[in-house]
Write an enzyme that holds these catalytic residues in place. Structure first.
Site, PDB file in Angstrom:
ATOM      1  N   LYS A  20       0.468  -1.905  -0.143  1.00  0.00           N
ATOM      2  CA  LYS A  20      -0.039   0.068   0.030  1.00  0.00           C
ATOM      3  C   LYS A  20       0.730   1.146   0.125  1.00  0.00           C
ATOM      4  O   LYS A  20       0.844   2.022  -0.752  1.00  0.00           O
ATOM      5  CB  LYS A  20      -0.600  -0.194   1.459  1.00  0.00           C
ATOM      6  CG  LYS A  20      -1.954  -0.620   1.251  1.00  0.00           C
ATOM      7  CD  LYS A  20      -3.367  -0.046   1.749  1.00  0.00           C
ATOM      8  CE  LYS A  20      -3.217  -0.382   3.706  1.00  0.00           C
ATOM      9  NZ  LYS A  20      -4.452  -0.312   4.504  1.00  0.00           N
ATOM     10  N   LYS A  24       0.714   3.816  -3.265  1.00  0.00           N
ATOM     11  CA  LYS A  24       0.621   5.128  -2.767  1.00  0.00           C
ATOM     12  C   LYS A  24       1.179   6.679  -3.034  1.00  0.00           C
ATOM     13  O   LYS A  24       1.550   6.867  -3.159  1.00  0.00           O
ATOM     14  CB  LYS A  24       0.302   5.542  -0.838  1.00  0.00           C
ATOM     15  CG  LYS A  24      -1.083   4.755  -1.147  1.00  0.00           C
ATOM     16  CD  LYS A  24      -1.776   5.219   0.733  1.00  0.00           C
ATOM     17  CE  LYS A  24      -3.033   4.664   1.224  1.00  0.00           C
ATOM     18  NZ  LYS A  24      -3.494   4.864   2.463  1.00  0.00           N
ATOM     19  N   ARG A  45      -5.901  -5.207   1.484  1.00  0.00           N
ATOM     20  CA  ARG A  45      -6.801  -6.197   2.892  1.00  0.00           C
ATOM     21  C   ARG A  45      -5.914  -7.114   2.331  1.00  0.00           C
ATOM     22  O   ARG A  45      -5.787  -7.713   1.555  1.00  0.00           O
ATOM     23  CB  ARG A  45      -8.359  -6.067   3.093  1.00  0.00           C
ATOM     24  CG  ARG A  45      -8.933  -6.571   1.546  1.00  0.00           C
ATOM     25  CD  ARG A  45      -9.073  -8.530   2.128  1.00  0.00           C
ATOM     26  NE  ARG A  45      -9.868  -8.884   1.106  1.00  0.00           N
ATOM     27  CZ  ARG A  45      -9.255  -9.860  -0.177  1.00  0.00           C
ATOM     28  NH1 ARG A  45      -7.380 -10.119   0.496  1.00  0.00           N
ATOM     29  NH2 ARG A  45      -9.120 -10.439  -1.553  1.00  0.00           N
ATOM     30  N   LYS A  55     -13.123 -20.574   0.907  1.00  0.00           N
ATOM     31  CA  LYS A  55     -12.492 -20.311   0.053  1.00  0.00           C
ATOM     32  C   LYS A  55     -11.451 -22.267  -0.745  1.00  0.00           C
ATOM     33  O   LYS A  55     -11.983 -22.379  -1.634  1.00  0.00           O
ATOM     34  CB  LYS A  55     -11.767 -19.604  -0.748  1.00  0.00           C
ATOM     35  CG  LYS A  55     -10.889 -18.893  -2.086  1.00  0.00           C
ATOM     36  CD  LYS A  55     -10.669 -18.067  -2.709  1.00  0.00           C
ATOM     37  CE  LYS A  55     -10.397 -17.647  -4.370  1.00  0.00           C
ATOM     38  NZ  LYS A  55     -10.244 -16.138  -4.229  1.00  0.00           N
ATOM     39  N   GLU A 115     -17.832 -13.329 -17.673  1.00  0.00           N
ATOM     40  CA  GLU A 115     -19.813 -14.016 -17.291  1.00  0.00           C
ATOM     41  C   GLU A 115     -21.034 -13.143 -16.368  1.00  0.00           C
ATOM     42  O   GLU A 115     -21.611 -12.022 -17.371  1.00  0.00           O
ATOM     43  CB  GLU A 115     -20.080 -15.275 -17.334  1.00  0.00           C
ATOM     44  CG  GLU A 115     -20.889 -15.958 -16.969  1.00  0.00           C
ATOM     45  CD  GLU A 115     -21.579 -15.440 -18.225  1.00  0.00           C
ATOM     46  OE1 GLU A 115     -21.388 -15.637 -19.173  1.00  0.00           O
ATOM     47  OE2 GLU A 115     -23.189 -15.235 -18.512  1.00  0.00           O
ATOM     48  N   GLU A 141      -1.762 -10.947  -4.606  1.00  0.00           N
ATOM     49  CA  GLU A 141      -3.294 -10.190  -5.676  1.00  0.00           C
ATOM     50  C   GLU A 141      -3.568  -8.906  -5.496  1.00  0.00           C
ATOM     51  O   GLU A 141      -3.854  -8.399  -4.798  1.00  0.00           O
ATOM     52  CB  GLU A 141      -4.196 -11.123  -5.516  1.00  0.00           C
ATOM     53  CG  GLU A 141      -5.301 -10.987  -6.903  1.00  0.00           C
ATOM     54  CD  GLU A 141      -6.748 -11.963  -7.221  1.00  0.00           C
ATOM     55  OE1 GLU A 141      -7.313 -12.111  -7.993  1.00  0.00           O
ATOM     56  OE2 GLU A 141      -7.910 -10.638  -6.154  1.00  0.00           O
ATOM     57  N   THR A 154     -18.086  -3.348  -6.411  1.00  0.00           N
ATOM     58  CA  THR A 154     -18.346  -3.512  -5.004  1.00  0.00           C
ATOM     59  C   THR A 154     -19.890  -3.706  -4.588  1.00  0.00           C
ATOM     60  O   THR A 154     -20.254  -5.156  -4.033  1.00  0.00           O
ATOM     61  CB  THR A 154     -17.959  -2.213  -4.432  1.00  0.00           C
ATOM     62  OG1 THR A 154     -16.792  -1.584  -4.426  1.00  0.00           O
ATOM     63  CG2 THR A 154     -18.041  -1.641  -3.514  1.00  0.00           C
TER      64      THR A 154
END
Ligand code: 0O2
Ligand code: 0O2
Length: 268
Positions: A20, A24, A45, A55, A115, A141, A154
Site C-alpha cells: 500500500k 500510494k 486487506r 475458499k 460472465e 493479488e 463493490t
C-alpha cells in the site's frame, strides 16, 4: 489453531502494508510534482480467516496447501480514473518484475470480461517480506480497475453476499445492465480524458502554487523588518480571489525577489 492462523497471517499483513505504501507513494510523488497520477487511490486487506477457509473448501484445497493455492490472502486494489491508466499501472508493476516483486500471472478481465460482467486487471505476484523470524515469500493479488469498475464490483459483491451467491434473475439482469453502463461511462470518460487531465493538472498546479506563496509570505513575516507585509498579504488575497493563474505566478516571483533582497541585506 487460532494462534497458528495468527502466525501465518503476520507476513501477509506486513506485505499489504508495504505494498500500500509503495503504490500510494507513486500517487503522492506525482501530486507533489504537479503531474497527473495514474493512481487515484489504493486499498488493501488481508482476507478474513473464515473467507480463506471457505475458499479452500470450495476449491478442495488442503489446509497445508492454502498458502500456495489461495493467491489473494494479501489483496491490493489500485483504483484509476481512466482505463488507459490501468495500462500505465500494469507497466509500472512490470518494470518492478524481478526487483521488489515477481510476477506470477496476469489476468486480463478487461479484454476478457467475466460472465458476471466483472472487469478488472489482476496481477498475481510473489513478494518477499522480512519479518522478525526471517524472510518470507508470499503470494499477493493486485487488482487494478477504474472507479466505475470498482463501483460496479463493490455493489455486485455485496449483493452476492446478501443473496449468498444465488442472485434472483431480475437482480442479475439489472447488474448486467449496470455493468454495460459502467463500461460506457469508462469509454465516454476516455474520450474526454485529455480535457479532464488538463483541468486537473491546472487545479493541482494552482493549489501547490498557493501553498508555495503562503509559505513565502510566512517566511517574510517571520524574518520581520518587512514593513509592507500587510500590503503583500492584501495583494495575495485580492489575486487569490481573482483566480488568475498567471498573475499568481508573477506574484510568486515577486515574493522570490523580496526574499532574495532580504537575504542580501541579512548577509550584509
Ligand atoms: P489507509 O491509509 O489504509 O487507512 P493516507 O492518509 O495517505 O494514508 P490517503 O490515501 O491520503 O490515506 O487517503 P484517501 O486517498 O483519501 O483514502 C482514504 C481511504 O478511503 C482509503 O482507505 C481509500 O482507499 C478509501 N477510499 C474508498 N473509496 C474511495 C474513493 O472513492 N476515493 C478515495 N480517494 N478514497 C477512497 P484505506 O485503504 O483504509 O486507507
Ligand atoms: P474477495 O476478497 O471477497 O473479493 P474465482 O474466485 O475462482 O472466480 P480466481 O480464478 O481465484 O477467481 O481469481 P480471479 O478471478 O483472478 O480473482 C478472484 C477475485 O477477483 C475475487 O476474490 C474478487 O475480488 C474478484 N472477482 C472475480 N470475479 C468477480 C465478480 O464476478 N464480481 C466481483 N464483485 N468480484 C469478482 P474473492 O475470492 O471473491 O474474494
Amino acid at each position: 489453531m487460532m494462534q497458528d492462523w495468527k502466525q501465518i497471517l503476520i507476513p501477509y499483513e506486513q506485505a499489504v502494508e508495504e505494498l500500500k505504501v509503495k503504490f500510494k507513494s507513486i500517487r503522492n510523488e506525482c501530486r507533489r510534482l504537479d503531474e497527473y497520477s495514474p493512481i487515484e487511490f489504493v486499498t488493501g486487506r488481508v482476507k478474513k480467516i473464515s473467507s480463506i477457509i471457505e475458499k479452500a473448501k470450495k476449491r478442495q484445497v488442503k489446509l497445508e496447501d492454502i498458502e500456495e493455492k489461495i493467491e489473494d490472502i494479501a489483496g491490493i486494489r489500485i483504483m484509476c480514473q481512466f482505463v488507459e491508466d490501468i495500462d500505465t499501472v500494469v507497466g509500472l508493476i512490470r518494470d518492478r518484475n524481478g526487483k521488489d516483486l515477481k510476477i506470477v500471472e496476469e489476468r486480463d478481465y478487461i479484454t476478457n470480461i467475466k460472465e458476471s460482467g466483472y472487469r478488472s486487471y489482476h496481477v498475481i505476484i510473489r513478494y518477499t517480506v522480512h519479518t522478525a523470524f526471517g524472510e518470507r515469500e508470499i503470494l499477493s493479488e493486485i487488482q487494478i480497475r477504474t472507479l466505475a469498475m470498482n463501483f460496479w464490483a463493490t455493489i455486485e459483491h455485496s449483493l452476492n453476499y446478501k443473496f449468498k451467491q444465488d442472485l434472483p434473475k431480475h437482480v442479475k439482469i439489472k447488474l448486467k445492465n449496470a455493468a454495460e453502463a459502467a463500461f460506457k461511462l469508462d469509454k465516454e470518460m476516455s474520450e474526454i480524458r485529455d480535457d479532464i487531465m488538463e483541468a486537473q493538472e491546472i487545479f493541482q498546479a494552482k493549489s501547490s502554487l498557493v501553498h508555495e506563496i503562503l509559505e513565502k509570505i510566512q517566511e517574510l513575516y517571520f524574518w520581520g523588518n518587512i514593513n509592507n507585509i500587510e500590503e503583500i498579504r492584501q495583494e495575495f488575497f485580492k489575486l487569490h480571489e481573482e483566480g488568475n493563474f498567471n498573475k499568481l505566478k508573477q506574484f510568486n516571483k515577486k515574493l522570490d525577489r523580496l526574499k532574495e533582497e532580504y537575504n542580501v541585506r541579512t548577509i550584509l
